[in-house]
Motif scaffolding. Structure first.
Motif, short mmCIF file in Angstrom:
data_model
loop_
_atom_site.label_atom_id
_atom_site.label_comp_id
_atom_site.label_asym_id
_atom_site.label_seq_id
_atom_site.Cartn_x
_atom_site.Cartn_y
_atom_site.Cartn_z
N ILE A 98 92.00 76.79 42.59
CA ILE A 98 92.78 77.86 42.13
C ILE A 98 91.59 78.98 41.73
CG2 ILE A 98 94.22 78.55 40.58
CD1 ILE A 98 95.67 76.02 40.76
N LYS A 99 91.88 79.94 42.15
CA LYS A 99 91.04 81.14 41.75
C LYS A 99 91.53 81.60 40.33
CE LYS A 99 90.25 82.74 46.44
NZ LYS A 99 88.97 82.33 46.67
N LEU A 100 90.64 82.19 39.32
CA LEU A 100 90.90 82.13 37.98
C LEU A 100 89.75 83.35 37.46
CD1 LEU A 100 92.19 81.11 35.38
CD2 LEU A 100 90.24 79.24 35.11
N ILE A 101 90.54 84.21 36.87
CA ILE A 101 89.47 85.14 36.01
C ILE A 101 89.48 84.76 34.47
CG2 ILE A 101 89.24 87.66 35.39
CD1 ILE A 101 90.75 88.50 37.92
N VAL A 102 88.42 84.81 33.86
CA VAL A 102 88.01 84.38 32.59
C VAL A 102 87.26 85.80 31.83
CG1 VAL A 102 87.41 83.00 30.71
CG2 VAL A 102 88.05 82.00 33.00
N ILE A 103 88.17 86.18 30.85
CA ILE A 103 87.18 87.37 30.12
C ILE A 103 86.92 86.84 28.59
CG2 ILE A 103 87.27 89.57 29.34
CD1 ILE A 103 89.60 90.01 31.29
N PRO A 151 95.85 84.05 37.65
CA PRO A 151 95.61 83.81 36.07
C PRO A 151 94.57 84.13 35.60
CG PRO A 151 95.49 81.68 37.71
CD PRO A 151 95.57 82.93 38.46
N ILE A 152 94.63 85.05 34.26
CA ILE A 152 93.60 85.63 33.58
C ILE A 152 93.41 85.11 32.11
CG2 ILE A 152 92.55 87.80 32.79
CD1 ILE A 152 94.04 89.27 35.31
#
Length: 317
Positions: free
Chosen positions: A5-10, A97-98
């Protein structure tokens, strides 16, 4: 092999601008936001935790906010489980999802398959430590942790007494420190993640933190804390949060309001420093300097380009 699954994390320290950036990226990458903050789960604790306001969301769904009462506990294992569920749900809808937040261990527990439930517990020993903290103070119990597990003592603030006690309990039950258990965990990524770190010149960041505290006070932080105080809420995990414990000291008559606000600013600055140290030492992060606030649009472009390259996807522009 099954595609991850692709995911962005800040991630990044408090007051660096994570919220504003997250909204822009959610619009560009058709995302939904999961809070990665261990205190924004609590209802009625909005101003002190810098919770996003409804009008700031711009219609972007936000998850893991206001799911607990202030008297309830919340730990990293529960966070890991809930975030994992939300990642699957959001991705299943064809959305991105971020995760946005500043609680390092919590976010790390999601990105890598950390096991927290295996460590045994000893209720009698835990009760003893709770009594010690009550009669001799949090610092006293934190000093015990320093003796047995200095690494965990460095990472866990003395006022986060539940985690201090848990670290001592793990050592008591296993003879092994919490930090050595964490080191042994396999840092095998569970997601195809683009991890974005936001940083800025230290003086600029500290000035932003000071101004944010002044703004929180104007927006009614003292009234928010009074409401919790008047409910008799005390010695709960939520009340140990920065912004609450300092004003409790004022309401208890231990300090003046001015001193409490200065302590709050100082504790927030120290927390930001600890956050940055954690992220730099523990995670594989692509860092972006946010010092020049006037070039925000340009920075969003730069970060979007990094995400496109890392996750091999296209942004909506």
């Amino acid at each position: 092999m099954k595609e991850m699954i692709k995911l962005i994390v800040i991630i990044g320290p408090t007051a660096v601008g994570k919220t504003k950036l997250s909204i822009e990226l959610a619009k560009r990458f058709n995302g939904e936001i999961i809070s990665g903050d261990s205190m924004q789960v609590y209802k009625g604790m909005d101003i002190g935790t810098a919770k996003i306001k409804k009008e700031e969301m711009e219609g972007i769904p936000h998850h893991l906010i206001d799911i607990k009462e202030p008297y309830e506990s919340f730990n990293v294992a529960e966070f890991q489980q809930k975030v994992t569920e939300w990642i699957k749900k959001i991705s299943a809808k064809g959305k991105m999802p971020i995760i946005v937040g500043g609680t390092g261990l919590y976010i790390q527990s999601v990105l890598y398959d950390y096991e927290f439930s295996d460590a045994p517990s000893d209720e009698d020993y835990r009760n003893q430590l709770e009594q010690l903290a009550l009669h001799k103070g949090n610092e006293y119990v934190h000093e015990l942790l320093k003796q047995y597990d200095p690494e965990s003592a460095e990472r866990i603030h003395p006022n986060n007494i539940r985690r201090v006690i848990r670290a001592l309990e793990i050592f008591h039950c296993t003879g092994e420190t919490m930090s050595s258990i964490l080191k042994r965990q396999q840092n095998v990524p569970l997601y195809d993640a683009a991890v974005i770190g936001l940083d800025m010149d230290r003086e600029v960041l500290y000035e932003r933190i000071n101004k944010r505290v002044d703004l929180m006070m104007k927006e009614g932080l003292l009234e928010e804390v009074k409401a919790l105080y008047n409910q008799g809420l005390r010695d709960y995990q939520s009340i140990q949060a920065i912004g609450y414990k300092e004003l409790y000291a004022y309401l208890d008559g231990e300090t003046s309001l001015e001193e409490a606000v200065e302590t709050l600013k100082r504790n927030s600055r120290r927390y930001a420093k600890r956050q940055l140290t954690w992220f730099r030492n523990k995670m594989d992060v692509k860092w972006f300097d946010m010092t020049q606030v006037e070039s925000f649009e340009k920075k969003v472009e730069e970060i979007s380009a990094f995400i496109e390259g890392k996750l091999k996807i296209k942004a909506n522009r």
